[in-house]
Design a protein around this motif. Sequence first.
Motif, PDB file in Angstrom:
ATOM      1  N   SER A 233      24.792  40.295  34.931  1.00  7.74           N
ATOM      2  CA  SER A 233      24.612  41.728  34.669  1.00  7.74           C
ATOM      3  C   SER A 233      25.605  42.197  33.609  1.00  7.74           C
ATOM      4  O   SER A 233      26.274  43.224  33.759  1.00  7.74           O
ATOM      5  N   ALA A 234      25.701  41.400  32.556  1.00  9.35           N
ATOM      6  CA  ALA A 234      26.566  41.726  31.412  1.00  9.35           C
ATOM      7  C   ALA A 234      28.008  41.950  31.869  1.00  9.35           C
ATOM      8  O   ALA A 234      28.519  41.201  32.698  1.00  9.35           O
ATOM      9  N   GLU A 235      28.660  42.995  31.345  1.00 11.98           N
ATOM     10  CA  GLU A 235      30.082  43.212  31.636  1.00 11.98           C
ATOM     11  C   GLU A 235      30.354  43.451  33.119  1.00 11.98           C
ATOM     12  O   GLU A 235      31.486  43.279  33.589  1.00 11.98           O
ATOM     13  N   LEU A 236      29.328  43.863  33.851  1.00 14.00           N
ATOM     14  CA  LEU A 236      29.510  44.125  35.279  1.00 14.00           C
ATOM     15  C   LEU A 236      29.831  42.851  36.058  1.00 14.00           C
ATOM     16  O   LEU A 236      30.538  42.899  37.072  1.00 14.00           O
ATOM     17  N   THR A 237      29.345  41.704  35.596  1.00 19.42           N
ATOM     18  CA  THR A 237      29.557  40.458  36.328  1.00 19.42           C
ATOM     19  C   THR A 237      31.040  40.079  36.417  1.00 19.42           C
ATOM     20  O   THR A 237      31.567  39.917  37.519  1.00 19.42           O
ATOM     21  N   PRO A 238      31.761  39.941  35.296  1.00 23.66           N
ATOM     22  CA  PRO A 238      33.185  39.608  35.424  1.00 23.66           C
ATOM     23  C   PRO A 238      33.981  40.719  36.099  1.00 23.66           C
ATOM     24  O   PRO A 238      34.953  40.438  36.808  1.00 23.66           O
ATOM     25  N   ALA A 239      33.582  41.982  35.906  1.00 22.35           N
ATOM     26  CA  ALA A 239      34.299  43.079  36.563  1.00 22.35           C
ATOM     27  C   ALA A 239      34.198  42.956  38.079  1.00 22.35           C
ATOM     28  O   ALA A 239      35.179  43.160  38.802  1.00 22.35           O
ATOM     29  N   SER A 240      33.023  42.596  38.586  1.00 22.47           N
ATOM     30  CA  SER A 240      32.826  42.455  40.030  1.00 22.47           C
ATOM     31  C   SER A 240      33.613  41.276  40.580  1.00 22.47           C
ATOM     32  O   SER A 240      34.257  41.375  41.639  1.00 22.47           O
ATOM     33  N   VAL A 241      33.565  40.156  39.882  1.00 24.93           N
ATOM     34  CA  VAL A 241      34.287  38.968  40.338  1.00 24.93           C
ATOM     35  C   VAL A 241      35.791  39.245  40.376  1.00 24.93           C
ATOM     36  O   VAL A 241      36.483  38.915  41.348  1.00 24.93           O
ATOM     37  N   ASN A 242      36.310  39.879  39.335  1.00 24.72           N
ATOM     38  CA  ASN A 242      37.744  40.154  39.284  1.00 24.72           C
ATOM     39  C   ASN A 242      38.158  41.197  40.322  1.00 24.72           C
ATOM     40  O   ASN A 242      39.249  41.105  40.900  1.00 24.72           O
ATOM     41  N   ALA A 243      37.295  42.194  40.566  1.00 28.51           N
ATOM     42  CA  ALA A 243      37.601  43.192  41.599  1.00 28.51           C
ATOM     43  C   ALA A 243      37.661  42.530  42.970  1.00 28.51           C
ATOM     44  O   ALA A 243      38.526  42.856  43.794  1.00 28.51           O
ATOM     45  N   PHE A 244      36.741  41.603  43.230  1.00 29.59           N
ATOM     46  CA  PHE A 244      36.759  40.903  44.523  1.00 29.59           C
ATOM     47  C   PHE A 244      38.023  40.054  44.644  1.00 29.59           C
ATOM     48  O   PHE A 244      38.655  40.014  45.715  1.00 29.59           O
ATOM     49  N   ARG A 245      38.407  39.388  43.578  1.00 32.85           N
ATOM     50  CA  ARG A 245      39.615  38.553  43.630  1.00 32.85           C
ATOM     51  C   ARG A 245      40.853  39.388  43.918  1.00 32.85           C
ATOM     52  O   ARG A 245      41.765  38.948  44.618  1.00 32.85           O
ATOM     53  N   ARG A 246      40.899  40.609  43.367  1.00 36.01           N
ATOM     54  CA  ARG A 246      42.037  41.479  43.657  1.00 36.01           C
ATOM     55  C   ARG A 246      41.998  41.962  45.105  1.00 36.01           C
ATOM     56  O   ARG A 246      43.039  42.036  45.765  1.00 36.01           O
ATOM     57  N   ALA A 247      40.802  42.305  45.583  1.00 32.65           N
ATOM     58  CA  ALA A 247      40.681  42.842  46.934  1.00 32.65           C
ATOM     59  C   ALA A 247      40.869  41.769  47.997  1.00 32.65           C
ATOM     60  O   ALA A 247      41.390  42.045  49.080  1.00 32.65           O
ATOM     61  N   ARG A 248      40.451  40.528  47.710  1.00 32.82           N
ATOM     62  CA  ARG A 248      40.503  39.443  48.692  1.00 32.82           C
ATOM     63  C   ARG A 248      41.174  38.222  48.063  1.00 32.82           C
ATOM     64  O   ARG A 248      40.551  37.175  47.858  1.00 32.82           O
ATOM     65  N   PRO A 249      42.453  38.327  47.730  1.00 32.61           N
ATOM     66  CA  PRO A 249      43.131  37.245  46.998  1.00 32.61           C
ATOM     67  C   PRO A 249      43.194  35.930  47.762  1.00 32.61           C
ATOM     68  O   PRO A 249      43.384  34.874  47.150  1.00 32.61           O
ATOM     69  N   HIS A 250      43.024  35.987  49.082  1.00 29.41           N
ATOM     70  CA  HIS A 250      43.092  34.765  49.889  1.00 29.41           C
ATOM     71  C   HIS A 250      41.765  34.025  49.941  1.00 29.41           C
ATOM     72  O   HIS A 250      41.688  32.927  50.497  1.00 29.41           O
ATOM     73  N   VAL A 251      40.697  34.616  49.365  1.00 30.32           N
ATOM     74  CA  VAL A 251      39.368  33.988  49.383  1.00 30.32           C
ATOM     75  C   VAL A 251      39.106  33.361  48.018  1.00 30.32           C
ATOM     76  O   VAL A 251      39.107  34.045  46.995  1.00 30.32           O
ATOM     77  N   ALA A 252      38.884  32.063  47.996  1.00 29.41           N
ATOM     78  CA  ALA A 252      38.555  31.387  46.737  1.00 29.41           C
ATOM     79  C   ALA A 252      37.157  31.796  46.276  1.00 29.41           C
ATOM     80  O   ALA A 252      36.279  32.082  47.089  1.00 29.41           O
ATOM     81  N   VAL A 253      36.974  31.831  44.967  1.00 27.01           N
ATOM     82  CA  VAL A 253      35.679  32.189  44.381  1.00 27.01           C
ATOM     83  C   VAL A 253      35.217  31.043  43.489  1.00 27.01           C
ATOM     84  O   VAL A 253      35.979  30.552  42.654  1.00 27.01           O
ATOM     85  N   GLU A 254      33.990  30.613  43.683  1.00 29.36           N
ATOM     86  CA  GLU A 254      33.382  29.588  42.826  1.00 29.36           C
ATOM     87  C   GLU A 254      32.213  30.206  42.075  1.00 29.36           C
ATOM     88  O   GLU A 254      31.348  30.840  42.675  1.00 29.36           O
ATOM     89  N   LEU A 255      32.190  30.024  40.753  1.00 26.97           N
ATOM     90  CA  LEU A 255      31.097  30.512  39.919  1.00 26.97           C
ATOM     91  C   LEU A 255      30.128  29.364  39.650  1.00 26.97           C
ATOM     92  O   LEU A 255      30.561  28.276  39.255  1.00 26.97           O
ATOM     93  N   ARG A 256      28.854  29.623  39.875  1.00 33.09           N
ATOM     94  CA  ARG A 256      27.844  28.582  39.675  1.00 33.09           C
ATOM     95  C   ARG A 256      26.724  29.123  38.790  1.00 33.09           C
ATOM     96  O   ARG A 256      26.128  30.152  39.089  1.00 33.09           O
ATOM     97  N   GLN A 257      26.467  28.405  37.687  1.00 33.58           N
ATOM     98  CA  GLN A 257      25.426  28.823  36.763  1.00 33.58           C
ATOM     99  C   GLN A 257      24.065  28.460  37.330  1.00 33.58           C
ATOM    100  O   GLN A 257      23.846  27.340  37.804  1.00 33.58           O
ATOM    101  N   LEU A 258      23.131  29.421  37.289  1.00 38.60           N
ATOM    102  CA  LEU A 258      21.782  29.204  37.802  1.00 38.60           C
ATOM    103  C   LEU A 258      20.795  29.091  36.644  1.00 38.60           C
ATOM    104  O   LEU A 258      20.909  29.819  35.650  1.00 38.60           O
ATOM    105  N   ASP A 259      19.806  28.225  36.788  1.00 34.79           N
ATOM    106  CA  ASP A 259      18.764  28.163  35.772  1.00 34.79           C
ATOM    107  C   ASP A 259      17.589  29.055  36.186  1.00 34.79           C
ATOM    108  O   ASP A 259      17.613  29.705  37.238  1.00 34.79           O
TER     109      ASP A 259
END
Length: 302
Positions: free
Chosen positions: A104-130
């Motif tokens: 979703s364009a710029e919204l995608t990294p903004a959401s991922v980074n907001a989650f990382r700040r809110a839940r720093p103890h939860v690892a995040v994995e990004l997976r590209q979908l075809d």
Amino acid sequence: MDLRLLSSFLAVVEEGHFGRAAARLFLSPPAVTQHVRRLETDLGTRLLHRTPVSPTPAGERLARHARTLLAAADAALDDVAEADPAPASAAGRPLRVGIMGHGSAELTPASVNAFRRARPHVAVELRQLDFTEHVSALVEDRVDVAFVRPSPDDDRITSDVLTTEQRIVVVPESSALADARGTGARLADIADLPFFRVPGRTPRSFTEYLYFGSTARRRSTDFALTPQEVLTGVVTGRAAGSGLKSFARYYAWPGAVFVPVLDAPRDSSYLAVRTADRNPEVQIFRALTLALAKELGPRISE
């Protein structure tokens, strides 16, 4: 009291600057300014001196309460998660975020980074979908949330609109249609373009999206599963592609021309989750993304 307003106010106090606070929160400076003004209106008092930025006496008191309230909100989320824990299979594992194309364009990294700040103890994995995976990746439990388009047509999946944009086609510079990059084209103008093919396992809703709802459109001999494969076909003159307007910002390949389709219905990007998923991290990610979509989505959709 709206916690989002408190979060923006506290960020300005701690950063001493509206622009830095906006960057920290992945919001626009006008949005942060509006949040502070709404708080001042609601409380009937000035909270910040503007030049230089510093809290008023009332603002200093509110900042102390804001820290307490926001910490209490985080504690409440943790407490609820403990009372209704995620299934054992999800406990302790990373949050797996699927991204189709540029998401979703710029919204995608903004959401991922907001989650990382809110839940720093939860690892995040990004997976590209075809192009074939905007349903299967969730249903087969390969991702927990997914930025996709169009909305998956499956009762097992719940999706939320994030951005709504103009549609475009992608053609090589040698195409006669390339001259319409500034003025736009119409659906009748693209009827004879050789659109790339997708595998038979691709969900029908996605193929209808790709071909603007017409399965009768001419097809290239080339197959594509990713935006990179589409663009390879475009710049070598073998196929044409389609997408949302923001596609052009992320895939500005030399030799590829992006032409607005003026009479095509606007289409949307979505955040999709499993309907029955009780993982609290999924719900937190979804809530953060929807909140950011209200702030960033209108700008992306312009």
